[in-house]
Design an enzyme around this catalytic site. Sequence first.
Site, PDB file in Angstrom:
ATOM      1  N   ASP A  10       0.882  -1.170   0.000  1.00 11.95           N
ATOM      2  CA  ASP A  10       0.000   0.000   0.000  1.00 11.95           C
ATOM      3  C   ASP A  10       0.918   1.217   0.000  1.00 11.95           C
ATOM      4  O   ASP A  10       1.529   1.537   1.018  1.00 11.95           O
ATOM      5  CB  ASP A  10      -0.884  -0.041   1.265  1.00 11.95           C
ATOM      6  CG  ASP A  10      -1.669   1.246   1.486  1.00 11.95           C
ATOM      7  OD1 ASP A  10      -1.643   2.139   0.612  1.00 11.95           O
ATOM      8  OD2 ASP A  10      -2.310   1.361   2.555  1.00 11.95           O
ATOM      9  N   LYS A  75       3.067  11.303  -3.473  1.00  8.05           N
ATOM     10  CA  LYS A  75       2.052  10.619  -4.284  1.00  8.05           C
ATOM     11  C   LYS A  75       1.167  11.629  -5.020  1.00  8.05           C
ATOM     12  O   LYS A  75       0.648  11.344  -6.092  1.00  8.05           O
ATOM     13  CB  LYS A  75       1.213   9.731  -3.363  1.00  8.05           C
ATOM     14  CG  LYS A  75       0.221   8.842  -4.062  1.00  8.05           C
ATOM     15  CD  LYS A  75      -0.390   7.893  -3.052  1.00  8.05           C
ATOM     16  CE  LYS A  75      -1.466   7.013  -3.665  1.00  8.05           C
ATOM     17  NZ  LYS A  75      -2.025   6.114  -2.643  1.00  8.05           N
ATOM     18  N   GLU A 175      -7.166   0.636  -4.645  1.00  8.71           N
ATOM     19  CA  GLU A 175      -7.148   0.535  -3.179  1.00  8.71           C
ATOM     20  C   GLU A 175      -8.459  -0.025  -2.609  1.00  8.71           C
ATOM     21  O   GLU A 175      -8.421  -0.914  -1.747  1.00  8.71           O
ATOM     22  CB  GLU A 175      -6.803   1.898  -2.567  1.00  8.71           C
ATOM     23  CG  GLU A 175      -5.340   2.246  -2.798  1.00  8.71           C
ATOM     24  CD  GLU A 175      -5.012   3.721  -2.659  1.00  8.71           C
ATOM     25  OE1 GLU A 175      -5.894   4.504  -2.239  1.00  8.71           O
ATOM     26  OE2 GLU A 175      -3.866   4.099  -2.976  1.00  8.71           O
ATOM     27  N   ASP A 200     -12.879   5.493   2.726  1.00 10.63           N
ATOM     28  CA  ASP A 200     -11.454   5.583   3.078  1.00 10.63           C
ATOM     29  C   ASP A 200     -11.132   7.012   3.503  1.00 10.63           C
ATOM     30  O   ASP A 200     -11.018   7.907   2.668  1.00 10.63           O
ATOM     31  CB  ASP A 200     -10.617   5.155   1.856  1.00 10.63           C
ATOM     32  CG  ASP A 200      -9.116   5.188   2.127  1.00 10.63           C
ATOM     33  OD1 ASP A 200      -8.695   5.698   3.189  1.00 10.63           O
ATOM     34  OD2 ASP A 200      -8.359   4.721   1.262  1.00 10.63           O
TER      35      ASP A 200
END
Length: 645
Positions: A10, A75, A175, A200
């Site tokens: 992850d 990211k 994800e 999330d």
Amino acid sequence: MATDPIIGIDLGTTNSLVGVSAWPGPTDLPRILPAADGAHLVPSVVRIDDAGVVVGALAKAQAAEHPRGTIASVKRLMGRGLEDAQADLPYLSYKVVQGPGQTARVQLSDGRLVSPQEVSAHILRALRAQASAALGVQVGRAVITVPAYFDDAQRQATRDAARLAGLEAVRLIAEPTAAALAYGLGLRASSPAQTIVVYDFGGGTFDVSVLRLTPGVGATATAPGADAFEVLATAGDTHLGGDDIDFAIVGWLAGQLQALRPGLPVPSDGQRRALLALAEGAKIELSKSEEVGIDLARALPEGSGGPLRVTLTRAVLEALAGPLIERTIAACGRAVRDARARMEGEGIDAVILVGGSTRMPVVRRRVREHFKIEPYTAIDPDEAVALGAAVQASILSGATTGAMLLDVIPLSLGLETAGGGVAKIIMRNAPVPAEAHEMFSTQVDNQGSIRLNIVQGEREMAGDCRSLGVYHLGGIPAMPAGLPQLRVEFRVDANGILGVCALEQRSGRRLDVQIVPNHGLTRQEVERIERESFAFARQDMARHRIADLIATGALDLGWVRTQLGRYGAGLASEPRGRIEGAVATLSELLERARGDWEAVAADELMRAKEALDHASVPLHELAMTRTLQQGEANEQQPGGKRASP
Ligand code: AMP
């Protein structure tokens, strides 16, 4: 026992984790592989400066002292141009500039530019080393998760980062799909189709996805088939997370401080940082307790007076966080509305909570109220995605059977047509792998070359979509407009990566391209960086060897000098002269190598060491004989006076 597991990673904006499943044996459960200090989360923070590269908790802890060399949240820049990243720049503490090929690059304090891929590669390399150490085998393959909305360029950038880290990204998965797999959804082939919501809520981002799981697709009487996960819709806010709750608490704390100590100057940066740390600590405590005491004096300079205690209750925290949480709930509504068109009347069967902020009781309550369903919370919300990636990895390696994954294309893929419009070839949300083709022709007579601008996006005009690349199919023989028959085929592989084949059927002219996005690194760049990293690896090895030779050479010299002092007088002058010559040569080389490790070749040092070994054989023999004699002498004279050597 498998010798080479595929790990699940992850690669998060704030934190990253690595896991493995069905290893070493097929019945071993999915688990996170901890670092040497036992920590599960590796903060996605990298510091690059003259002293080298520091990754993870240490880089995060020292960030305040190295604001320009410390790179967090990289990211957000992956596979994006400077223009795309504008909205993110205010959140980044380092400088981001336009690099070659419209890519965003990080500018270090010494002016060097590094690509987001290289920064991510440092994180991946650390995770790979962590996994290799924990498993006791060299790991070279991984399943890596990406947000469901990541486009082709962002996925390519993630693959390139893996490659730079010496990892083959055998599959990129979304994800939310990983989180669903972590709960074992999709591994029970007999259940009916389900609709799953993944909520999330992390530190800096919020994502909600609606997935459809269809078990046993393509099953026959003898084979179980595969489980398909489709991401039906996603929504969210890339700048909404637990950090925003912390900021809201800081605002409240600053108000309390003003009330208790009116006239205090505006807090400095350092004080704000200290307040933020107090706020986050209090927030986390309030997930367990109803109230928490905070001593504000801890955020003030020494000597600002005694303790300044305030109490923050869960009710106040919930009032502060309420508007932020409502924004997440509104996004849930949007995602379900978007998914509805493809849901064929089904309801929501499961809601999964992912991300550290879902530990807040108020978040769980609001999600439960909104979906009217008890959310799944059994798995640590920080670990679900990595565990799911590990499950997918074990399926790909053949260690686990059952679920195959079908992700979907996040944004439509098409071709620019005359006049600047877009002909969509593969629609958004089509499951991958996907293949489709369209026929085109020319607009003008005798057009010898056709320009193919491949775009991704939902807008109608090519200028409003992202261009993934412009290619030219040349060598078309003269024909009137409309006569050429151009067949353009798009193929998206299981990783969501696009290949295009254009064929003019009358002339047989053909173009085959694997799309390398404008915003990614070019193949050449990736290869160059890879070569450089190999070159650095070689240099590191050479340096390591010299360091070893210096250490062992110094030991040899010390021993020979001592023995020469003791027994040298007993040697003939010729062997003694040879030893002294070899000592002089080696010590001179060592001296030079200590000053500058590159000044001496490792082989030269090695030869000098061997020459000394060789020359000192007579000295060894003499020393041995004398020691034995001394031993015998000792034996003969118990309790007597020891002969000095
Ligand atoms: P993630 O990005 O998923 O690692 O989540 C990090 C966020 O979760 C940060 O904002 C943390 O403050 C928050 N967080 C972690 N643990 C808790 C907790 N027990 N209660 C509330 N928030 C938490």
